[in-house]
Design a protein around this motif. Structure first.
Motif, PDB file in Angstrom:
ATOM      1  N   THR A 155       0.822  -1.212   0.000  1.00  0.00           N
ATOM      2  CA  THR A 155       0.000   0.000   0.000  1.00  0.00           C
ATOM      3  C   THR A 155       0.858   1.266   0.000  1.00  0.00           C
ATOM      4  O   THR A 155       0.427   2.306  -0.505  1.00  0.00           O
ATOM      5  CB  THR A 155      -0.941   0.015   1.215  1.00  0.00           C
ATOM      6  OG1 THR A 155      -0.163  -0.123   2.420  1.00  0.00           O
ATOM      7  CG2 THR A 155      -1.942  -1.123   1.131  1.00  0.00           C
ATOM      8  N   ARG A 183      -4.106  -6.465  -4.688  1.00  0.00           N
ATOM      9  CA  ARG A 183      -3.543  -5.211  -5.179  1.00  0.00           C
ATOM     10  C   ARG A 183      -4.516  -4.059  -4.887  1.00  0.00           C
ATOM     11  O   ARG A 183      -5.731  -4.254  -4.910  1.00  0.00           O
ATOM     12  CB  ARG A 183      -3.292  -5.301  -6.685  1.00  0.00           C
ATOM     13  CG  ARG A 183      -2.451  -4.178  -7.240  1.00  0.00           C
ATOM     14  CD  ARG A 183      -2.049  -4.450  -8.659  1.00  0.00           C
ATOM     15  NE  ARG A 183      -1.095  -3.479  -9.143  1.00  0.00           N
ATOM     16  CZ  ARG A 183      -0.553  -3.499 -10.358  1.00  0.00           C
ATOM     17  NH1 ARG A 183      -0.881  -4.447 -11.202  1.00  0.00           N
ATOM     18  NH2 ARG A 183       0.318  -2.579 -10.725  1.00  0.00           N
ATOM     19  N   VAL A 184      -3.959  -2.903  -4.608  1.00  0.00           N
ATOM     20  CA  VAL A 184      -4.782  -1.701  -4.427  1.00  0.00           C
ATOM     21  C   VAL A 184      -5.348  -1.296  -5.783  1.00  0.00           C
ATOM     22  O   VAL A 184      -4.606  -1.199  -6.766  1.00  0.00           O
ATOM     23  CB  VAL A 184      -3.947  -0.554  -3.820  1.00  0.00           C
ATOM     24  CG1 VAL A 184      -4.747   0.749  -3.826  1.00  0.00           C
ATOM     25  CG2 VAL A 184      -3.507  -0.902  -2.409  1.00  0.00           C
ATOM     26  N   HIS A 185      -6.655  -1.074  -5.850  1.00  0.00           N
ATOM     27  CA  HIS A 185      -7.248  -0.673  -7.128  1.00  0.00           C
ATOM     28  C   HIS A 185      -7.897   0.709  -7.070  1.00  0.00           C
ATOM     29  O   HIS A 185      -8.478   1.150  -8.061  1.00  0.00           O
ATOM     30  CB  HIS A 185      -8.259  -1.708  -7.621  1.00  0.00           C
ATOM     31  CG  HIS A 185      -9.388  -1.978  -6.682  1.00  0.00           C
ATOM     32  ND1 HIS A 185     -10.445  -1.128  -6.545  1.00  0.00           N
ATOM     33  CD2 HIS A 185      -9.609  -2.994  -5.821  1.00  0.00           C
ATOM     34  CE1 HIS A 185     -11.306  -1.616  -5.668  1.00  0.00           C
ATOM     35  NE2 HIS A 185     -10.816  -2.749  -5.201  1.00  0.00           N
ATOM     36  N   ARG A 187      -7.131   4.731  -5.127  1.00  0.00           N
ATOM     37  CA  ARG A 187      -6.438   5.620  -4.193  1.00  0.00           C
ATOM     38  C   ARG A 187      -7.114   6.985  -4.223  1.00  0.00           C
ATOM     39  O   ARG A 187      -7.782   7.339  -5.197  1.00  0.00           O
ATOM     40  CB  ARG A 187      -4.952   5.759  -4.559  1.00  0.00           C
ATOM     41  CG  ARG A 187      -4.156   4.468  -4.401  1.00  0.00           C
ATOM     42  CD  ARG A 187      -2.696   4.660  -4.784  1.00  0.00           C
ATOM     43  NE  ARG A 187      -1.925   3.436  -4.618  1.00  0.00           N
ATOM     44  CZ  ARG A 187      -1.301   3.096  -3.507  1.00  0.00           C
ATOM     45  NH1 ARG A 187      -1.326   3.920  -2.455  1.00  0.00           N
ATOM     46  NH2 ARG A 187      -0.623   1.963  -3.416  1.00  0.00           N
ATOM     47  N   ASP A 191      -2.924   9.951  -2.852  1.00  0.00           N
ATOM     48  CA  ASP A 191      -2.295   8.653  -3.132  1.00  0.00           C
ATOM     49  C   ASP A 191      -2.400   7.682  -1.961  1.00  0.00           C
ATOM     50  O   ASP A 191      -1.625   6.736  -1.859  1.00  0.00           O
ATOM     51  CB  ASP A 191      -0.828   8.840  -3.531  1.00  0.00           C
ATOM     52  CG  ASP A 191      -0.295   7.628  -4.299  1.00  0.00           C
ATOM     53  OD1 ASP A 191      -1.066   7.051  -5.093  1.00  0.00           O
ATOM     54  OD2 ASP A 191       0.870   7.246  -4.087  1.00  0.00           O
ATOM     55  N   ARG A 192      -3.364   7.882  -1.079  1.00  0.00           N
ATOM     56  CA  ARG A 192      -3.590   6.925  -0.013  1.00  0.00           C
ATOM     57  C   ARG A 192      -4.488   5.805  -0.526  1.00  0.00           C
ATOM     58  O   ARG A 192      -5.472   6.055  -1.226  1.00  0.00           O
ATOM     59  CB  ARG A 192      -4.231   7.611   1.198  1.00  0.00           C
ATOM     60  CG  ARG A 192      -3.295   8.544   1.943  1.00  0.00           C
ATOM     61  CD  ARG A 192      -4.005   9.250   3.065  1.00  0.00           C
ATOM     62  NE  ARG A 192      -5.086  10.100   2.547  1.00  0.00           N
ATOM     63  CZ  ARG A 192      -5.649  11.086   3.239  1.00  0.00           C
ATOM     64  NH1 ARG A 192      -5.251  11.337   4.476  1.00  0.00           N
ATOM     65  NH2 ARG A 192      -6.616  11.811   2.692  1.00  0.00           N
ATOM     66  N   ALA A 193      -4.126   4.578  -0.176  1.00  0.00           N
ATOM     67  CA  ALA A 193      -4.882   3.419  -0.638  1.00  0.00           C
ATOM     68  C   ALA A 193      -6.274   3.411  -0.021  1.00  0.00           C
ATOM     69  O   ALA A 193      -6.429   3.587   1.196  1.00  0.00           O
ATOM     70  CB  ALA A 193      -4.144   2.142  -0.280  1.00  0.00           C
ATOM     71  N   MET A 196      -8.769  -2.355  -1.818  1.00  0.00           N
ATOM     72  CA  MET A 196      -7.813  -3.387  -2.207  1.00  0.00           C
ATOM     73  C   MET A 196      -8.594  -4.684  -2.417  1.00  0.00           C
ATOM     74  O   MET A 196      -9.523  -4.986  -1.657  1.00  0.00           O
ATOM     75  CB  MET A 196      -6.785  -3.555  -1.086  1.00  0.00           C
ATOM     76  CG  MET A 196      -5.654  -4.502  -1.380  1.00  0.00           C
ATOM     77  SD  MET A 196      -4.441  -4.391  -0.025  1.00  0.00           S
ATOM     78  CE  MET A 196      -3.355  -5.718  -0.506  1.00  0.00           C
TER      79      MET A 196
END
Length: 275
Positions: A155, A183-185, A187, A191-193, A196
């Motif tokens: 992340t 995977r993070v999809h 944000r 740019d913070r996740a 996921m």
């Protein structure tokens, strides 16, 4: 020309295909001028060039209508491509049977599929509402820190994806080895996740096979060590025996050598009776 005249002309020209099969089924009786057919507000039909038209009819309250024709070929092709992608994805999911999860990293809520719950011996309804604790409370205590570290490294952008082999507690108490990857999809602007998603694959059989191979290798290494030690003991015993034999023969051989030397010096010409 009247409306019916135009429809008859188009039908004779073949605009609707053989037996009107280029027209959506619900509109076929209408274009065939069946007096019992209602005028559909919307229907699709193909052209002889293979394109697809979407036809809308708007009625005026005082009578009459306006009809629009839109070429929706690209939309239909995109839908067919999407349908094909979904079918291929369904085949892959059917073949691999993964547990699928999605996590809201902001509030910890989760969604899972039936296979995710089935892997641990549950029906999905038994676990709902699902959240991060549903997962973390079932991870083996030795594996949880490693899994959290792998997720945080992903992340934060240090890893392109998250992957970890870990143990999850089954409903009946035993541990199930799972390969978890995702995977993070999504944000936020900073740019913070946010979201996921990923899969769980049951790798218990693979881990059991690896453990069996590891045990066999360890047993083989132990047997090799034991055999090597046995050979070393045998070699030491042989060396001890050889030393003992050499030591025991040393004095007699010195006597024999002494007598032989005397004979060589005093009896070399002719061996006497005393010699």
């Amino acid at each position: 020309p009247l409306h019916d005249d135009v429809v008859v002309y188009q039908a004779r020209r073949g605009d609707f295909g053989p037996e009107f099969n280029w027209v959506e089924p619900r509109a076929r009786s209408y274009v065939a001028l069946d007096p019992r057919a209602d005028l559909p507000e919307q229907y699709w039909r193909r052209t002889r060039e293979g394109r697809t038209l979407e036809i809308h009819t708007f009625r005026f309250p005082e009578g009459g209508l306006v009809r629009t024709y839109a070429d929706v070929t690209s939309y239909i092709e995109a839908q067919e491509a999407l349908r094909g992608e979904r079918q291929r994805l369904a085949w892959v999911l059917e073949a691999t049977r993964p547990g699928i999860w999605e996590t809201n990293l902001a509030d910890g809520s989760m969604s899972i599929n039936d296979r995710w719950a089935e892997m641990l011996g549950y029906a999905r309804a038994e676990l709902e509402p699902v959240n991060h604790a549903t997962w973390s409370s079932r991870v083996h205590p030795e594996d949880l820190p490693r899994a959290i570290e792998a997720r945080e490294r992903h992340t934060s952008g240090l890893l392109p994806y998250y992957e970890c082999d870990l143990r999850l507690r089954h409903k009946d108490g035993h541990w199930v080895w799972v390969n978890s990857r995702g995977r993070v999809h999504q944000r936020d602007a900073e740019d913070r996740a946010l979201y996921m998603s990923g899969t769980h694959l049951d790798i218990s059989e693979r881990v059991a096979a690896q453990e069996q191979i590891r045990a066999l290798n360890a047993g083989l290494e132990q047997r090799v060590r034991e055999r090597t030690a046995e050979l070393e003991r045998s070699m030491r015993d042989m060396e001890a025996i050889s030393y003992s034999i050499a030591h025991d023969l040393r004095a007699p051989l010195r006597s024999v050598n002494g007598f032989a030397q005397i004979l060589a010096e005093e009896e070399s010409q002719r061996l006497s009776e005393s010699g």
